[in-house]
Design an enzyme around this catalytic site. Structure first.
Site, PDB file in Angstrom:
ATOM      1  CB  SER A 119      -0.946  -0.038   1.205  1.00 19.77           C
ATOM      2  OG  SER A 119      -0.206  -0.147   2.417  1.00 19.77           O
ATOM      3  CG  ASP A 151       1.509  10.858   7.232  1.00 17.42           C
ATOM      4  OD1 ASP A 151       2.122   9.960   7.849  1.00 17.42           O
ATOM      5  OD2 ASP A 151       1.021  10.681   6.105  1.00 17.42           O
ATOM      6  CG  HIS A 154       2.399   7.390   4.857  1.00 19.88           C
ATOM      7  ND1 HIS A 154       1.284   8.189   5.033  1.00 19.88           N
ATOM      8  CD2 HIS A 154       1.992   6.274   4.195  1.00 19.88           C
ATOM      9  CE1 HIS A 154       0.242   7.594   4.486  1.00 19.88           C
ATOM     10  NE2 HIS A 154       0.637   6.429   3.977  1.00 19.88           N
TER      11      HIS A 154
END
Length: 279
Positions: free
Chosen positions: A14, A197, A200
């Site tokens: 992802s 964030d 990530h």
């Protein structure tokens, strides 16, 4: 295609994978480290690290595209596939029924299907599963309050459950794994240094990912070894066209150097800062 066919190292997952080339990410570091490494001296060119990352994806979507991304009749089979799914799967269900949440039992079966498909590609295809890392819940909640996202349940307790399930599955089906949930939390102040964030990886977080991957590759009993220091270097011979050394009589061979990165591996540190080169 440029030049001869190269061995393939595929990063599949992802947004943790999709963004691994950004901000000195872990995918970019691996691509740099392996840029001159070959599997068999004089028989194969260096490994290509291929990015197959899809922001927002879960294991359910991954299962649906396995035949497209990893076709069984492909002329070149990957030498190594690193798989990451779990962060989006582990999110709590959205009241609307939308969103990436996948119940834990289904997540386990999806990861089992991914492993089974990859194993069927070739006897020489190696697999590493990366487990779900922790998150900075405070930063995520702040993003929600700022209106960046709709209601989102993403907690370390859920991340831990999916991480442990991934590791347990890997032990069951004999797939090599990296426990990112534990590895990231070994670093002091990990919540504030390892993410951009809250989710990530930052450059600091990416270094941890690379160190854990290299540790697994170094310890794996694979023939041939896929650890970068065990692999021969392409075009490693000395050349009079290399940069002249300080003595003015010899040249400096840069073929074993990596650029820009600071990687802790095998109890040694390779420090590459700006345009300086150190072996």
């Amino acid at each position: 295609m440029v030049g001869p066919t190269r061995p393939e190292f595929v990063l599949f997952g992802s947004s943790i994978v999709q963004m691994s080339y950004d901000r000195r990410g872990w995918g970019a570091i691996l691509a740099d480290i392996y840029s001159r490494r070959v599997l068999f001296l004089s028989l194969s060119p260096p490994a290509d690290i291929l990015l197959r990352g899809y922001l927002g994806w879960n294991s359910r979507r991954a299962v649906n595209v396995l035949d497209q991304i990893f076709p069984k009749d492909a002329a070149v089979k990957p030498s190594l596939v690193m798989v990451y799914f779990g962060g989006n799967d582990s999110m709590g269900p959205h009241p609307s029924g939308l969103g990436p949440h996948v119940p834990l039992p289904e997540y386990i079966e999806n990861m089992r299907k991914i492993a089974s498909h990859l194993k069927s590609l070739s006897d020489s295809t190696r697999i590493i599963f990366l487990s779900c890392p922790p998150v900075n819940e405070a930063v995520i909640n702040e993003n929600i309050r700022s209106g960046s996202f709709s209601e989102m349940i993403r907690t370390n307790e859920l991340c831990k459950q999916y991480s442990e399930a991934c590791i347990k599955l890997c032990q069951e089906i004999n797939v090599t794994s990296v426990d990112l949930f534990t590895a990231v939390q070994r670093k002091d102040d990990w919540m504030n240094t390892c993410f951009i964030d809250g989710i990530h990886f930052s450059a600091e977080g990416s270094k941890i990912v690379v160190e854990e991957i290299l540790k697994v590759l170094r310890e794996a009993d694979w023939k041939p070894s896929l650890h970068w220091k065990s692999m021969p270097i392409e075009f490693s011979e000395d050349s009079p066209y290399d940069i002249a050394a300080a003595d003015g009589k010899t040249t400096f061979n840069p073929s074993s150097s990596t650029f820009y990165w600071e990687i802790q591996d095998d109890d040694t540190t390779t420090n590459i800062i700006n345009l300086c080169i150190k072996t």
